[in-house]
Enzyme design. Structure first.
Site: not given
Ligand code: F6P
Length: 329
Positions: A129, A133, A131, A175, A76, A15, A107
């Site tokens: 990120t 995290d 998050d 997340r 990804r 992300g 991660d």
């Molecule tokens: O890890 C970053 C994040 O924005 C999280 O907070 C969220 O759950 C996820 O990515 C959303 O991912 P995507 O861009 O695949 O919708």
């Protein structure tokens, strides 16, 4: 002595987060400073498999320090999870003459970097990120910008909630972690914050806190729900059933990932980018650049991936004590 690192690649994966561009710029400029050639790999690990690259000279990274998103795009990659995919990625490193890769992300990005290092490619990781995290680093690029975006949105929601004497239920990202939700809850004086690190007791954490706030004189309420703790839509419905209120639900979603990075994110990204390249220039690799107690350290990726970071629960106590004060029912 001959330099070990003559050309490196940089990529963003997973992300996106505000400040990724600042990190890319810093890697490119620091590489120039250390006399290392720098190539941008587009679309993360998938781009490395596909030999999808762009030259990163000074011109390519001009004016990106303060811009959101990532000029290198991000993705990804399922293919990179396979041995065959990783072999292709190693092939690209050989064809482009890359002596090392700086991987910017979370991660998942570092797990990919570890796999690549096992195949003989030197890597360095930079945590980015929204998050926050990542266990090894007490700060990740993008967190401050995302918090500020969410705070700005909630302040705006509060204006209209106040006018209409309403209850607002706001879902924020994060997340499986509650860092973003709790920080934002403290900064906006939310009535309650629901986080995944603490089991939600709807009666205590939502119903009673709204009642306490009402008795203390509030006629508008803000409940913040971390996405990992539940759905704001469900919480809104349950508030309606329990208290007869007519809550308005807002899912902030990807808006939190966009926008110009804050000063903190630009500064942190610039420092981390420099340290990643300096490690290569000094012949080191295989680590994540982390912040610990305000300073930058290098932690071996394998160890970094094992590290856990706990949400400081004192912050939850402070939120409880300060955001909906009033006579406990
Ligand atoms: O890890 C970053 C994040 O924005 C999280 O907070 C969220 O759950 C996820 O990515 C959303 O991912 P995507 O861009 O695949 O919708």
């Amino acid at each position: 002595m001959e330099k070990k690192f003559k050309r490196i690649g940089v990529l963003t994966s997973g992300g996106d987060a505000p400040g990724m561009n600042a990190a890319i710029r810093s890697v490119a400029k620091s590489a120039m400073h250390f006399g290392i050639d720098c190539i941008g790999i587009r679309r993360g690990w998938q781009g490395l498999i596909n030999c999808d690259f762009v030259r990163l000279d000074g011109h390519a990274v001009t004016h990106i320090l303060g811009s959101g998103g990532t000029i290198l795009y991000t993705a990804r990659s399922e293919e990179f999870m396979t041995e065959k995919g990783r072999e292709k990625a190693v092939g690209t490193c050989k064809v482009l003459g890359l002596d090392g890769i700086v991987a910017i992300g979370g991660d998942g990005t570092f797990r990919g970097a570890l796999e690549l290092s096992r195949l003989g490619i030197a890597v360095m990781g930079i945590p980015a990120t929204i998050d926050n995290d990542i266990g090894c680093s007490n700060y990740t690029i993008g967190f401050d910008s995302a918090c500020n975006t969410a705070i700005e949105c909630i302040d705006k929601l509060r204006d209209t909630m106040q006018s209409h004497e309403r209850c607002s239920v706001v879902e924020v990202m994060g997340r499986h972690a509650g860092f973003l939700a709790l920080y934002v809850g403290l900064a906006t004086g939310a009535t309650s914050v629901l986080i995944p690190e603490r089991e939600v007791n709807f009666e205590e954490d939502v119903v009673k806190r709204i009642q306490n706030a009402r008795i203390a004189g509030s006629t508008n309420f803000t409940i913040i729900v971390a996405e990992g703790a539940g759905s704001a839509i469900d919480i809104g419905q349950r508030i309606h059933e329990a208290l007869g209120l007519d809550p308005r639900v807002t899912v902030l979603g990807h808006i939190q990932r966009g926008g110009a990075p804050t000063g903190r994110d630009r500064e942190t990204a610039t420092r981390m980018g420099y340290h990643a390249v300096k490690a290569f220039a000094e012949g080191r690799s295989g680590s994540v650049i982390c912040t610990q107690a305000g300073s930058i350290t290098e932690i071996p990726i394998e160890e970094a991936l094992e590290m856990k970071k706990h949400l400081p629960m004192i912050r939850y106590e402070i939120m409880q004590a300060t955001s909906a004060p009033g006579m406990a029912l």
